[in-house]
Design a protein around this motif. Structure first.
Motif, PDB file in Angstrom:
ATOM      1  N   ALA A   1       0.834  -1.204   0.000  1.00 37.06           N
ATOM      2  CA  ALA A   1       0.000   0.000   0.000  1.00 37.06           C
ATOM      3  C   ALA A   1       0.866   1.251   0.000  1.00 37.06           C
ATOM      4  CB  ALA A   1      -0.931  -0.003   1.211  1.00 37.06           C
ATOM      5  N   LEU A   2       1.926   1.252   0.803  1.00 41.89           N
ATOM      6  CA  LEU A   2       2.805   2.420   0.863  1.00 41.89           C
ATOM      7  C   LEU A   2       3.456   2.690  -0.484  1.00 41.89           C
ATOM      8  CD1 LEU A   2       4.547   1.936   4.328  1.00 41.89           C
ATOM      9  CD2 LEU A   2       2.700   3.534   3.728  1.00 41.89           C
ATOM     10  N   ARG A   3       3.872   1.651  -1.154  1.00 47.68           N
ATOM     11  CA  ARG A   3       4.511   1.808  -2.451  1.00 47.68           C
ATOM     12  C   ARG A   3       3.533   2.365  -3.485  1.00 47.68           C
ATOM     13  NH1 ARG A   3       4.707  -1.280  -6.914  1.00 47.68           N
ATOM     14  NH2 ARG A   3       6.456  -0.943  -8.319  1.00 47.68           N
ATOM     15  N   ILE A   4       2.345   1.784  -3.539  1.00 50.85           N
ATOM     16  CA  ILE A   4       1.343   2.218  -4.504  1.00 50.85           C
ATOM     17  C   ILE A   4       0.918   3.660  -4.242  1.00 50.85           C
ATOM     18  CG2 ILE A   4      -1.061   1.863  -5.229  1.00 50.85           C
ATOM     19  CD1 ILE A   4      -0.456  -1.187  -4.897  1.00 50.85           C
ATOM     20  N   LEU A   5       0.676   4.004  -2.986  1.00 46.40           N
ATOM     21  CA  LEU A   5       0.262   5.366  -2.658  1.00 46.40           C
ATOM     22  C   LEU A   5       1.357   6.378  -2.994  1.00 46.40           C
ATOM     23  CD1 LEU A   5      -1.552   4.647   0.706  1.00 46.40           C
ATOM     24  CD2 LEU A   5      -2.616   5.512  -1.387  1.00 46.40           C
ATOM     25  N   ARG A   6       2.604   6.016  -2.739  1.00 48.51           N
ATOM     26  CA  ARG A   6       3.717   6.916  -3.042  1.00 48.51           C
ATOM     27  C   ARG A   6       3.805   7.164  -4.546  1.00 48.51           C
ATOM     28  NH1 ARG A   6       8.368   5.940  -5.129  1.00 48.51           N
ATOM     29  NH2 ARG A   6       8.364   3.732  -4.641  1.00 48.51           N
ATOM     30  N   ILE A   7       3.700   6.093  -5.318  1.00 48.03           N
ATOM     31  CA  ILE A   7       3.783   6.219  -6.779  1.00 48.03           C
ATOM     32  C   ILE A   7       2.612   7.057  -7.304  1.00 48.03           C
ATOM     33  CG2 ILE A   7       3.614   4.922  -8.939  1.00 48.03           C
ATOM     34  CD1 ILE A   7       5.272   2.707  -7.476  1.00 48.03           C
ATOM     35  N   ARG A   8       1.411   6.802  -6.798  1.00 49.74           N
ATOM     36  CA  ARG A   8       0.241   7.581  -7.225  1.00 49.74           C
ATOM     37  C   ARG A   8       0.406   9.064  -6.899  1.00 49.74           C
ATOM     38  NH1 ARG A   8      -4.761   3.763  -5.286  1.00 49.74           N
ATOM     39  NH2 ARG A   8      -4.468   2.147  -6.866  1.00 49.74           N
ATOM     40  N   ALA A   9       1.093   9.348  -5.790  1.00 52.21           N
ATOM     41  CA  ALA A   9       1.325  10.742  -5.389  1.00 52.21           C
ATOM     42  C   ALA A   9       2.450  11.384  -6.185  1.00 52.21           C
ATOM     43  CB  ALA A   9       1.628  10.807  -3.892  1.00 52.21           C
ATOM     44  N   GLY A  10       3.157  10.580  -6.986  1.00 54.19           N
ATOM     45  CA  GLY A  10       4.232  11.112  -7.807  1.00 54.19           C
ATOM     46  C   GLY A  10       5.482  11.458  -7.012  1.00 54.19           C
ATOM     47  N   LEU A  11       5.706  10.743  -5.919  1.00 52.48           N
ATOM     48  CA  LEU A  11       6.852  11.015  -5.055  1.00 52.48           C
ATOM     49  C   LEU A  11       7.900   9.914  -5.185  1.00 52.48           C
ATOM     50  CD1 LEU A  11       4.873  11.980  -1.835  1.00 52.48           C
ATOM     51  CD2 LEU A  11       6.088  13.557  -3.348  1.00 52.48           C
ATOM     52  N   THR A  12       9.144  10.298  -4.998  1.00 53.12           N
ATOM     53  CA  THR A  12      10.215   9.309  -4.919  1.00 53.12           C
ATOM     54  C   THR A  12      10.349   8.861  -3.459  1.00 53.12           C
ATOM     55  OG1 THR A  12      11.948  10.926  -4.452  1.00 53.12           O
ATOM     56  CG2 THR A  12      11.479  10.443  -6.792  1.00 53.12           C
ATOM     57  N   GLN A  13      11.043   7.766  -3.259  1.00 55.18           N
ATOM     58  CA  GLN A  13      11.298   7.332  -1.888  1.00 55.18           C
ATOM     59  C   GLN A  13      12.077   8.396  -1.122  1.00 55.18           C
ATOM     60  OE1 GLN A  13      13.198   3.497  -2.203  1.00 55.18           O
ATOM     61  NE2 GLN A  13      11.237   2.432  -2.159  1.00 55.18           N
ATOM     62  N   LYS A  14      13.015   9.037  -1.783  1.00 55.54           N
ATOM     63  CA  LYS A  14      13.818  10.083  -1.144  1.00 55.54           C
ATOM     64  C   LYS A  14      12.945  11.256  -0.723  1.00 55.54           C
ATOM     65  CE  LYS A  14      17.587  12.522  -0.185  1.00 55.54           C
ATOM     66  NZ  LYS A  14      17.568  12.920   1.200  1.00 55.54           N
ATOM     67  N   GLN A  15      12.048  11.692  -1.602  1.00 60.02           N
ATOM     68  CA  GLN A  15      11.167  12.806  -1.265  1.00 60.02           C
ATOM     69  C   GLN A  15      10.292  12.471  -0.058  1.00 60.02           C
ATOM     70  OE1 GLN A  15       9.395  13.052  -5.179  1.00 60.02           O
ATOM     71  NE2 GLN A  15      10.308  15.081  -5.523  1.00 60.02           N
ATOM     72  N   LEU A  16       9.743  11.271  -0.056  1.00 59.54           N
ATOM     73  CA  LEU A  16       8.881  10.872   1.052  1.00 59.54           C
ATOM     74  C   LEU A  16       9.686  10.724   2.335  1.00 59.54           C
ATOM     75  CD1 LEU A  16       6.012  10.433   1.745  1.00 59.54           C
ATOM     76  CD2 LEU A  16       6.232   8.067   1.102  1.00 59.54           C
ATOM     77  N   ALA A  17      10.856  10.149   2.241  1.00 61.74           N
ATOM     78  CA  ALA A  17      11.717  10.022   3.419  1.00 61.74           C
ATOM     79  C   ALA A  17      12.041  11.395   3.998  1.00 61.74           C
ATOM     80  CB  ALA A  17      12.993   9.268   3.066  1.00 61.74           C
ATOM     81  N   ASP A  18      12.326  12.354   3.132  1.00 60.39           N
ATOM     82  CA  ASP A  18      12.602  13.718   3.599  1.00 60.39           C
ATOM     83  C   ASP A  18      11.389  14.305   4.307  1.00 60.39           C
ATOM     84  OD1 ASP A  18      15.178  13.582   2.578  1.00 60.39           O
ATOM     85  OD2 ASP A  18      14.716  14.779   0.795  1.00 60.39           O
ATOM     86  N   MET A  19      10.203  14.055   3.776  1.00 58.44           N
ATOM     87  CA  MET A  19       8.982  14.564   4.397  1.00 58.44           C
ATOM     88  C   MET A  19       8.781  13.967   5.794  1.00 58.44           C
ATOM     89  SD  MET A  19       6.541  14.343   1.057  1.00 58.44           S
ATOM     90  CE  MET A  19       5.123  15.285   1.576  1.00 58.44           C
ATOM     91  N   LEU A  20       9.198  12.715   5.959  1.00 64.93           N
ATOM     92  CA  LEU A  20       9.060  12.032   7.252  1.00 64.93           C
ATOM     93  C   LEU A  20      10.286  12.218   8.143  1.00 64.93           C
ATOM     94  CD1 LEU A  20       7.528   8.647   6.035  1.00 64.93           C
ATOM     95  CD2 LEU A  20       6.322  10.565   7.108  1.00 64.93           C
ATOM     96  N   GLU A  21      11.283  12.942   7.619  1.00 68.31           N
ATOM     97  CA  GLU A  21      12.542  13.173   8.326  1.00 68.31           C
ATOM     98  C   GLU A  21      13.243  11.854   8.659  1.00 68.31           C
ATOM     99  OE1 GLU A  21      11.559  15.734  11.610  1.00 68.31           O
ATOM    100  OE2 GLU A  21      10.993  17.371  10.281  1.00 68.31           O
ATOM    101  N   LEU A  22      13.324  10.991   7.626  1.00 62.42           N
ATOM    102  CA  LEU A  22      13.990   9.693   7.729  1.00 62.42           C
ATOM    103  C   LEU A  22      15.079   9.604   6.671  1.00 62.42           C
ATOM    104  CD1 LEU A  22      10.882   7.319   7.740  1.00 62.42           C
ATOM    105  CD2 LEU A  22      12.271   7.899   9.718  1.00 62.42           C
ATOM    106  N   ASP A  23      15.985   8.653   6.843  1.00 62.80           N
ATOM    107  CA  ASP A  23      16.907   8.306   5.765  1.00 62.80           C
ATOM    108  C   ASP A  23      16.104   7.577   4.694  1.00 62.80           C
ATOM    109  OD1 ASP A  23      19.133   9.243   7.139  1.00 62.80           O
ATOM    110  OD2 ASP A  23      19.532   7.291   8.047  1.00 62.80           O
ATOM    111  N   ARG A  24      16.526   7.701   3.435  1.00 64.23           N
ATOM    112  CA  ARG A  24      15.823   7.004   2.363  1.00 64.23           C
ATOM    113  C   ARG A  24      15.814   5.506   2.612  1.00 64.23           C
ATOM    114  NH1 ARG A  24      16.751   3.682  -1.165  1.00 64.23           N
ATOM    115  NH2 ARG A  24      18.984   3.911  -0.970  1.00 64.23           N
TER     116      ARG A  24
END
Length: 65
Positions: free
Chosen positions: A7-30
């Motif tokens: 679900a996380l992968r599909i939602l991220r892709i639908r949102a047009g985000l990279t793993q790095k972008q999402l990690a930055d938003m969550l203040e995590l390492d990629r």
């Protein structure tokens, strides 16, 4: 039924985000976020809440309930 990591992968892709972008938003390492999507680790409750807010969904939906 979809797993949390799928679900996380599909939602991220639908949102047009990279793993790095999402990690930055969550203040995590990629790599930490990548572990969420591969199922190696499960997000802590705080990150689950933030992800649900980001994707405008409930934690129940993320967790497949």
């Amino acid at each position: 039924m979809m797993n949390l990591n799928e679900a996380l992968r599909i939602l991220r892709i639908r949102a047009g985000l990279t793993q790095k972008q999402l990690a930055d938003m969550l203040e995590l390492d990629r790599s930490s976020y990548t572990y969420y999507e591969t199922g190696k680790t499960v997000p802590v409750i705080f990150d689950l809440m933030r992800l649900a807010d980001l994707y405008d969904t409930s934690m129940d939906d993320l967790l497949g309930f």
